[in-house]
Design a protein around this motif. Structure first.
Motif, PDB file in Angstrom:
ATOM      1  N   LEU A 281     106.544  61.570  12.087  1.00  0.00           N
ATOM      2  CA  LEU A 281     106.921  60.351  12.802  1.00  0.00           C
ATOM      3  C   LEU A 281     108.360  59.945  12.527  1.00  0.00           C
ATOM      4  N   VAL A 282     108.640  59.544  11.292  1.00  0.00           N
ATOM      5  CA  VAL A 282     109.980  59.029  10.984  1.00  0.00           C
ATOM      6  C   VAL A 282     111.022  60.143  11.061  1.00  0.00           C
ATOM      7  N   GLY A 283     110.728  61.302  10.475  1.00  0.00           N
ATOM      8  CA  GLY A 283     111.700  62.380  10.476  1.00  0.00           C
ATOM      9  C   GLY A 283     112.048  62.886  11.856  1.00  0.00           C
ATOM     10  N   LEU A 303     121.526  56.706   8.761  1.00  0.00           N
ATOM     11  CA  LEU A 303     120.434  55.971   8.118  1.00  0.00           C
ATOM     12  C   LEU A 303     119.355  56.923   7.630  1.00  0.00           C
ATOM     13  N   LEU A 304     119.016  57.912   8.469  1.00  0.00           N
ATOM     14  CA  LEU A 304     117.992  58.872   8.065  1.00  0.00           C
ATOM     15  C   LEU A 304     118.481  59.717   6.887  1.00  0.00           C
ATOM     16  N   ALA A 305     119.768  59.982   6.851  1.00  0.00           N
ATOM     17  CA  ALA A 305     120.324  60.699   5.702  1.00  0.00           C
ATOM     18  C   ALA A 305     120.220  59.858   4.437  1.00  0.00           C
ATOM     19  N   LEU A 306     120.359  58.528   4.564  1.00  0.00           N
ATOM     20  CA  LEU A 306     120.197  57.657   3.410  1.00  0.00           C
ATOM     21  C   LEU A 306     118.785  57.733   2.844  1.00  0.00           C
ATOM     22  N   VAL A 307     117.815  57.960   3.740  1.00  0.00           N
ATOM     23  CA  VAL A 307     116.459  58.193   3.263  1.00  0.00           C
ATOM     24  C   VAL A 307     116.471  59.352   2.271  1.00  0.00           C
ATOM     25  N   GLY A 308     117.245  60.389   2.599  1.00  0.00           N
ATOM     26  CA  GLY A 308     117.359  61.531   1.703  1.00  0.00           C
ATOM     27  C   GLY A 308     117.990  61.168   0.371  1.00  0.00           C
ATOM     28  N   VAL A 309     118.978  60.260   0.384  1.00  0.00           N
ATOM     29  CA  VAL A 309     119.620  59.835  -0.862  1.00  0.00           C
ATOM     30  C   VAL A 309     118.597  59.191  -1.790  1.00  0.00           C
ATOM     31  N   PHE A 310     117.881  58.214  -1.255  1.00  0.00           N
ATOM     32  CA  PHE A 310     116.924  57.489  -2.085  1.00  0.00           C
ATOM     33  C   PHE A 310     115.691  58.334  -2.387  1.00  0.00           C
ATOM     34  N   GLY A 339     102.449  51.937   4.023  1.00  0.00           N
ATOM     35  CA  GLY A 339     101.796  51.353   5.190  1.00  0.00           C
ATOM     36  C   GLY A 339     102.359  49.986   5.528  1.00  0.00           C
ATOM     37  N   GLY A 340     102.567  49.152   4.523  1.00  0.00           N
ATOM     38  CA  GLY A 340     103.128  47.829   4.779  1.00  0.00           C
ATOM     39  C   GLY A 340     104.514  47.899   5.388  1.00  0.00           C
ATOM     40  N   SER A 341     105.332  48.835   4.938  1.00  0.00           N
ATOM     41  CA  SER A 341     106.695  48.937   5.468  1.00  0.00           C
ATOM     42  C   SER A 341     106.696  49.395   6.930  1.00  0.00           C
ATOM     43  N   LEU A 342     105.747  50.264   7.319  1.00  0.00           N
ATOM     44  CA  LEU A 342     105.697  50.728   8.709  1.00  0.00           C
ATOM     45  C   LEU A 342     105.292  49.617   9.665  1.00  0.00           C
ATOM     46  N   PHE A 343     104.449  48.695   9.209  1.00  0.00           N
ATOM     47  CA  PHE A 343     104.096  47.555  10.055  1.00  0.00           C
ATOM     48  C   PHE A 343     105.315  46.690  10.362  1.00  0.00           C
ATOM     49  N   LEU A 344     106.281  46.677   9.447  1.00  0.00           N
ATOM     50  CA  LEU A 344     107.478  45.855   9.638  1.00  0.00           C
ATOM     51  C   LEU A 344     108.556  46.545  10.470  1.00  0.00           C
ATOM     52  N   LEU A 345     108.537  47.882  10.525  1.00  0.00           N
ATOM     53  CA  LEU A 345     109.647  48.619  11.110  1.00  0.00           C
ATOM     54  C   LEU A 345     109.986  48.233  12.553  1.00  0.00           C
ATOM     55  N   PRO A 346     109.020  48.089  13.475  1.00  0.00           N
ATOM     56  CA  PRO A 346     109.409  47.794  14.864  1.00  0.00           C
ATOM     57  C   PRO A 346     110.281  46.550  15.009  1.00  0.00           C
ATOM     58  N   SER A 347     110.115  45.579  14.121  1.00  0.00           N
ATOM     59  CA  SER A 347     110.916  44.352  14.216  1.00  0.00           C
ATOM     60  C   SER A 347     112.318  44.524  13.643  1.00  0.00           C
ATOM     61  N   LEU A 348     112.584  45.676  13.033  1.00  0.00           N
ATOM     62  CA  LEU A 348     113.874  45.876  12.368  1.00  0.00           C
ATOM     63  C   LEU A 348     114.892  46.620  13.226  1.00  0.00           C
ATOM     64  N   PHE A 349     114.451  47.276  14.305  1.00  0.00           N
ATOM     65  CA  PHE A 349     115.383  48.041  15.131  1.00  0.00           C
ATOM     66  C   PHE A 349     116.337  47.117  15.876  1.00  0.00           C
ATOM     67  N   SER A 350     117.609  47.530  15.948  1.00  0.00           N
ATOM     68  CA  SER A 350     118.614  46.806  16.730  1.00  0.00           C
ATOM     69  C   SER A 350     119.718  47.793  17.088  1.00  0.00           C
ATOM     70  N   ASP A 351     120.780  47.301  17.712  1.00  0.00           N
ATOM     71  CA  ASP A 351     121.855  48.196  18.138  1.00  0.00           C
ATOM     72  C   ASP A 351     122.876  48.473  17.036  1.00  0.00           C
ATOM     73  N   SER A 352     122.642  47.941  15.845  1.00  0.00           N
ATOM     74  CA  SER A 352     123.567  48.172  14.747  1.00  0.00           C
ATOM     75  C   SER A 352     122.822  48.077  13.419  1.00  0.00           C
ATOM     76  N   ALA A 359     117.276  47.775   3.838  1.00  0.00           N
ATOM     77  CA  ALA A 359     116.228  47.599   2.831  1.00  0.00           C
ATOM     78  C   ALA A 359     115.042  48.510   3.129  1.00  0.00           C
ATOM     79  N   PHE A 360     114.677  48.626   4.412  1.00  0.00           N
ATOM     80  CA  PHE A 360     113.586  49.530   4.783  1.00  0.00           C
ATOM     81  C   PHE A 360     113.946  50.968   4.432  1.00  0.00           C
ATOM     82  N   ILE A 361     115.172  51.382   4.761  1.00  0.00           N
ATOM     83  CA  ILE A 361     115.611  52.751   4.480  1.00  0.00           C
ATOM     84  C   ILE A 361     115.577  53.026   2.983  1.00  0.00           C
ATOM     85  N   LEU A 362     116.021  52.066   2.185  1.00  0.00           N
ATOM     86  CA  LEU A 362     116.007  52.237   0.733  1.00  0.00           C
ATOM     87  C   LEU A 362     114.577  52.440   0.245  1.00  0.00           C
TER      88      LEU A 362
END
Length: 464
Positions: A281-283, A303-310, A339-352, A359-362
């Motif tokens: 899904l995320v990848g 941002l996805l690369a930052l997932v790799g950092v953390f 699971g809790g973080s995925l419920f929050l993700l749709p509200s976090l998307f924006s154009d920047s 915080a989600f990526i971390l």
């Protein structure tokens, strides 16, 4: 059969094998001492091998939109090619583990890297979607499957007794390190020189690792006349006898025996959810989903690369914890928080980019594959010497889950015009996986009793 406590094993370890008694005429000489135990060189080459293979793991998320724009293929079709790759990536794992038992790690991994290189290069000449499925799905799927987490289980099981959990975490983090290296580079190449240049770079990276594999990726400590790092004094140098059956039969027989236990199904089910909520899904779909909200592809790739950092930090720390904390507790916490973080993700998307998305990526990075060290530990605790092959099957379930998510999320996007439903379903599945981990009970079994087992273990045991 309980495994040695790493802390006790560490106290027994020396990086240099103690010299044998003075040999008499006609007896073999004692193995020469090593300033650094060769297990660490094997770990380094394994780490670089997984990084080299990680180039392709970063490719789909970066190239989905360019392929859609150039060929007009629906996201569901491109996601289908990724789905085939993920299925074979998982299904190849137990068979590659069995092949490593028969043919050795070196031969299997060198061949796999060549397959990844070929399958990554050929698409630059493709003209139809079935060619994408053939290259991305079948050829690369088989190649990357041989370098899946079963390689980590095999290397750590053969070469390490002390620090096994920590080394498992470090090697697992290699995939994230590769993502960190490749994602921004591939995104930049695709944007400035076209997606074909990114495909060529992926092919070259996989091929470049082959000489290192042939040089230092030794099959077993006995090849060098030594024991594993941290092995107790008096441990025989000779390796256990190689399996005599056909590798495919060994893999299937192991699945048959392991599937009679409750713990296998709980581990496989929870790990399937892990794959669905990460690679599948995320990848695969995070970058297109962010692009839907107006975010530039390069920003989303960053941002996805930052997932790799953390992820590197989180997975190594998870390996360290696995040496000290009940792995079931760790898995329950990981899946609940994910699971809790995925419920929050749709509200976090924006154009920047903004603070909440960072915080989600971390958090998601810290949790990305932190599940691997405790899952391998539970497999090793329950299935002993057969653990690498058993974990190969557990990992196959991980990739089946990833494949379903990769295809399903693409279809959701095609039908609904948004990915929101996919994020919510994945969040609910993670909570279900946490419940599975609570139900896991483990007791070590020998290879002989594994063959005859008919039910799950009843009493808990420490994983390492």
């Amino acid at each position: 059969m309980s495994l040695p406590d790493p802390r006790q094993a560490a106290a027994l370890d020396t990086s240099v094998d103690a010299p044998a008694a003075t040999p008499v005429a006609g007896t073999p000489r004692a193995p020469r001492p090593y300033r650094l135990h060769p297990a660490w060189w094997v770990a380094v080459v394994t780490f670089l091998t997984i990084i080299g293979a990680a180039g392709f793991r970063s490719t789909p998320g970066v190239l989905m939109t360019p392929l859609h724009d150039e060929f007009g293929w629906p996201m569901g079709v491109i996601g289908g090619a990724v789905s085939v790759n993920l299925v074979l990536f998982g299904l190849a794992a137990p068979f590659s583990a069995a092949l490593m038992e028969r043919l050795g790690i070196q031969r299997v991994i060198a061949t796999a890297l060549v397959l990844v290189s070929i399958g990554s290069l050929l698409p630059i000449w493709m003209t139809a979607s079935w060619q994408l499925v053939l290259c991305w799905g079948i050829v690369v799927g088989l190649g990357t499957g041989a370098m899946a987490m079963s390689l980590v289980a095999t290397v750590t099981g053969r070469w390490f007794v002390a620090r096994r959990g920590l080394v498992t975490g470090v090697l697992t983090a290699a995939g994230a390190t590769g993502q960190l290296i490749f994602l921004p580079v591939l995104a930049w190449l695709a944007e400035h020189y076209g997606w074909r240049s990114a495909a060529i770079a992926t092919s070259a990276a996989a091929l470049a690792v082959v000489p290192l594999v042939l040089w230092k990726l030794h099959d077993h400590p006995s090849v060098l006349g030594i024991t594993a790092y941290g092995a107790p004094a008096g441990t025989p140098v000779a390796r256990p006898p190689r399996p005599t059956g056909h590798p495919a039969r060994l893999a299937i027989t192991t699945l048959r025996d392991a599937s009679r236990t409750k713990v296998f199904w709980l581990l496989a089910g929870s790990f399937a959810v892990c794959g669905a909520s990460t690679n599948g899904l995320v990848g695969t779909h995070f970058i297109p989903a962010a692009h839907d909200h107006g975010m530039p592809t390069t920003t989303a790739a960053g941002l996805l690369a930052l997932v790799g950092v953390f992820d590197i930090v989180g997975t190594i720390f998870s390996g360290w914890l696995t040496d000290r904390v009940d792995p079931r507790i760790l898995l329950t916490a990981y899946y609940t928080l994910r699971g809790g973080s995925l419920f929050l993700l749709p509200s976090l998307f924006s154009d920047s980019m903004h603070v909440n998305m960072l915080a989600f990526i971390l958090f998601y990075g810290l949790d990305w594959v932190a599940t691997v060290p405790p899952t391998i530990a539970l497999c090793r605790s329950a299935f002993g010497e057969r653990a690498p092959i058993v974990f190969g099957w557990v990992f196959a379930s991980h990739q089946l889950g990833a494949a379903v998510a990769a295809l399903g999320a693409g279809l959701v996007r095609d039908q609904l015009g948004t990915y929101d439903l996919a994020w919510y379903v994945a969040g609910a599945l993670c909570l279900g996986a946490a419940a599975m981990c609570v139900a896991i009970t483990v007791t070590p079994v020998s290879d002989r009793s594994l063959d005859a087992s008919t039910s799950g273990a009843q009493e808990p045991a420490t994983a390492e």
